[in-house]
Design a protein around this motif. Structure first.
Motif, PDB file in Angstrom:
ATOM      1  N   PRO A  95       0.839  -1.207   0.000  1.00 58.62           N
ATOM      2  CA  PRO A  95       0.000   0.000   0.000  1.00 58.62           C
ATOM      3  C   PRO A  95       0.869   1.250   0.000  1.00 58.62           C
ATOM      4  N   ALA A  96       0.307   2.349  -0.451  1.00 55.20           N
ATOM      5  CA  ALA A  96       1.058   3.603  -0.514  1.00 55.20           C
ATOM      6  C   ALA A  96       1.559   3.993   0.876  1.00 55.20           C
ATOM      7  N   LEU A  97       2.812   4.423   0.938  1.00 56.65           N
ATOM      8  CA  LEU A  97       3.393   4.866   2.203  1.00 56.65           C
ATOM      9  C   LEU A  97       3.120   6.356   2.401  1.00 56.65           C
ATOM     10  N   PRO A  98       2.839   6.770   3.629  1.00 58.13           N
ATOM     11  CA  PRO A  98       2.642   8.204   3.864  1.00 58.13           C
ATOM     12  C   PRO A  98       3.937   8.971   3.653  1.00 58.13           C
ATOM     13  N   ALA A  99       3.835  10.200   3.229  1.00 59.54           N
ATOM     14  CA  ALA A  99       5.022  11.031   3.033  1.00 59.54           C
ATOM     15  C   ALA A  99       5.735  11.235   4.365  1.00 59.54           C
ATOM     16  N   CYS A 100       7.055  11.061   4.368  1.00 56.01           N
ATOM     17  CA  CYS A 100       7.821  11.261   5.596  1.00 56.01           C
ATOM     18  C   CYS A 100       9.298  11.400   5.256  1.00 56.01           C
ATOM     19  N   ALA A 101      10.062  11.877   6.236  1.00 57.65           N
ATOM     20  CA  ALA A 101      11.506  11.945   6.121  1.00 57.65           C
ATOM     21  C   ALA A 101      12.114  10.754   6.842  1.00 57.65           C
ATOM     22  N   ILE A 102      13.324  10.380   6.439  1.00 50.97           N
ATOM     23  CA  ILE A 102      14.011   9.257   7.063  1.00 50.97           C
ATOM     24  C   ILE A 102      15.455   9.655   7.341  1.00 50.97           C
ATOM     25  N   LEU A 103      15.928   9.267   8.507  1.00 49.78           N
ATOM     26  CA  LEU A 103      17.335   9.446   8.867  1.00 49.78           C
ATOM     27  C   LEU A 103      17.974   8.066   8.939  1.00 49.78           C
ATOM     28  N   LEU A 104      18.968   7.821   8.077  1.00 54.00           N
ATOM     29  CA  LEU A 104      19.732   6.578   8.082  1.00 54.00           C
ATOM     30  C   LEU A 104      21.047   6.832   8.799  1.00 54.00           C
ATOM     31  N   VAL A 105      21.413   5.926   9.712  1.00 51.96           N
ATOM     32  CA  VAL A 105      22.647   6.108  10.482  1.00 51.96           C
ATOM     33  C   VAL A 105      23.365   4.778  10.603  1.00 51.96           C
ATOM     34  N   ASN A 106      24.677   4.807  10.372  1.00 55.12           N
ATOM     35  CA  ASN A 106      25.513   3.622  10.556  1.00 55.12           C
ATOM     36  C   ASN A 106      26.699   4.002  11.434  1.00 55.12           C
ATOM     37  N   PRO A 107      26.983   3.228  12.489  1.00 51.37           N
ATOM     38  CA  PRO A 107      28.068   3.587  13.394  1.00 51.37           C
ATOM     39  C   PRO A 107      29.456   3.264  12.858  1.00 51.37           C
ATOM     40  N   GLY A 108      29.523   2.847  11.600  1.00 54.57           N
ATOM     41  CA  GLY A 108      30.824   2.572  10.999  1.00 54.57           C
ATOM     42  C   GLY A 108      31.292   1.151  11.165  1.00 54.57           C
ATOM     43  N   THR A 109      30.360   0.256  11.446  1.00 53.24           N
ATOM     44  CA  THR A 109      30.686  -1.156  11.616  1.00 53.24           C
ATOM     45  C   THR A 109      29.930  -1.977  10.581  1.00 53.24           C
ATOM     46  N   ALA A 110      30.638  -2.893   9.931  1.00 53.85           N
ATOM     47  CA  ALA A 110      30.007  -3.775   8.948  1.00 53.85           C
ATOM     48  C   ALA A 110      29.434  -4.996   9.652  1.00 53.85           C
ATOM     49  N   LEU A 111      28.267  -5.412   9.239  1.00 53.81           N
ATOM     50  CA  LEU A 111      27.633  -6.616   9.780  1.00 53.81           C
ATOM     51  C   LEU A 111      27.263  -7.520   8.612  1.00 53.81           C
TER      52      LEU A 111
END
Length: 278
Positions: free
Chosen positions: A157-173
């Motif tokens: 279904p359609a997603l509501p409009a929003c902002a997203i903050l992506l964060v990575n602490p610098g570690t690969a998993l």
């Protein structure tokens, strides 16, 4: 020029395991405005140049998914694998954002056009699935409900409009390590309704489902727990979770300004991207 958009698992349930060891999933997949770029040009052989802010992380990878996608498509289409590929890498590697899969999908689309390959869409998606479970969803590039090992896709279904903050602490998993660390019973896939009226409605549904790999990721990289806690304490955040197998986590906000303000308060050494779902 096809964009290789970063993939986010807004929820991720592990609902079983196949006899071959692959886990069965139930996930809502969305895409963001963060993207790698693939450029292709005619050439006498097949080559790949990698540039961009995340290029250094791929220096030792001499045969990444973009090259594998090119060779696979050439073999299936019966054409010589001749093209100069240029990948501008912005998505962090081994971060739970599907960057390699997105690069492979964008490469397929670009080379279908360059090589003038006449291939039915269903066959192209089947070919993409042989490169990895995430490649077909990246090929589709739109919000989807994913099941099976990720290869079964139904439009979301359609997603509501929003902002997203992506964060990575610098570690690969690495994904196999996270699945290997998962403990406990499997989850049940929950039905969804007709859609979400607004961000608050979506956030409540996401909180009800969560990400079944979070505890496993934290057991391997405890810094993920600190990251999630910092995001939960940020002003204006509607929902916080880990994406995929981590270590990238995300927060959903009503405005890009709220996401940017939260990003500015994080440790300087952490990678972050404040943007939007697309």
């Amino acid at each position: 020029m096809p964009l290789a958009r970063a993939k986010v698992n807004l929820w991720l349930k592990v609902v079983g395991r196949r006899a071959d060891g692959f886990h069965l999933l139930d996930s809502l997949v969305a895409f963001t405005d963060l993207a790698d770029e693939i450029e292709v040009a005619p050439a006498s052989d097949l080559s790949l140049q990698i540039v961009g802010p995340a290029a250094a992380s791929l220096e030792r990878n001499t045969d990444n998914l973009a090259l594998k996608a090119a060779r696979l498509l050439a073999g299936r289409a019966g054409v010589a694998p001749r093209a100069a590929l240029r990948l501008t890498k912005r998505i962090p590697v081994a971060a739970g954002l599907g960057g390699g899969s997105a690069d492979a999908a964008a490469t397929l689309l670009a080379l279908v056009e360059l090589w003038r390959v006449a291939m039915p869409q269903e066959e192209l998606f089947d070919l993409a699935a042989t490169l990895g479970a995430d490649v077909p969803m990246c090929l589709a590039g739109r919000p989807a409900l994913a099941s099976g090992i990720g290869e079964r896709l139904v439009p979301a279904p359609a997603l509501p409009a929003c902002a997203i903050l992506l964060v990575n602490p610098g570690t690969a998993l690495p994904t196999p390590a996270v699945f290997g660390a998962r403990q406990g019973s499997f989850s049940a896939a929950l039905p969804i309704g007709s859609g979400w009226q607004d961000l608050g409605d979506l956030a409540r549904d996401l909180a009800r489902r969560g990400n079944d790999l979070t505890d496993a990721a934290i057991s391997l990289q405890p810094e993920v727990a600190d990251l999630l806690d910092r995001l939960r304490r940020s002003d204006g955040v509607a929902h916080v979770a880990m994406s995929g197998s981590g270590a990238t986590c995300f927060g959903l906000y009503r405005t890009i300004e709220e996401a940017q303000r939260a990003a500015s308060l994080l440790p300087a050494s952490w990678w972050r991207h404040a943007g939007r779902l697309v």
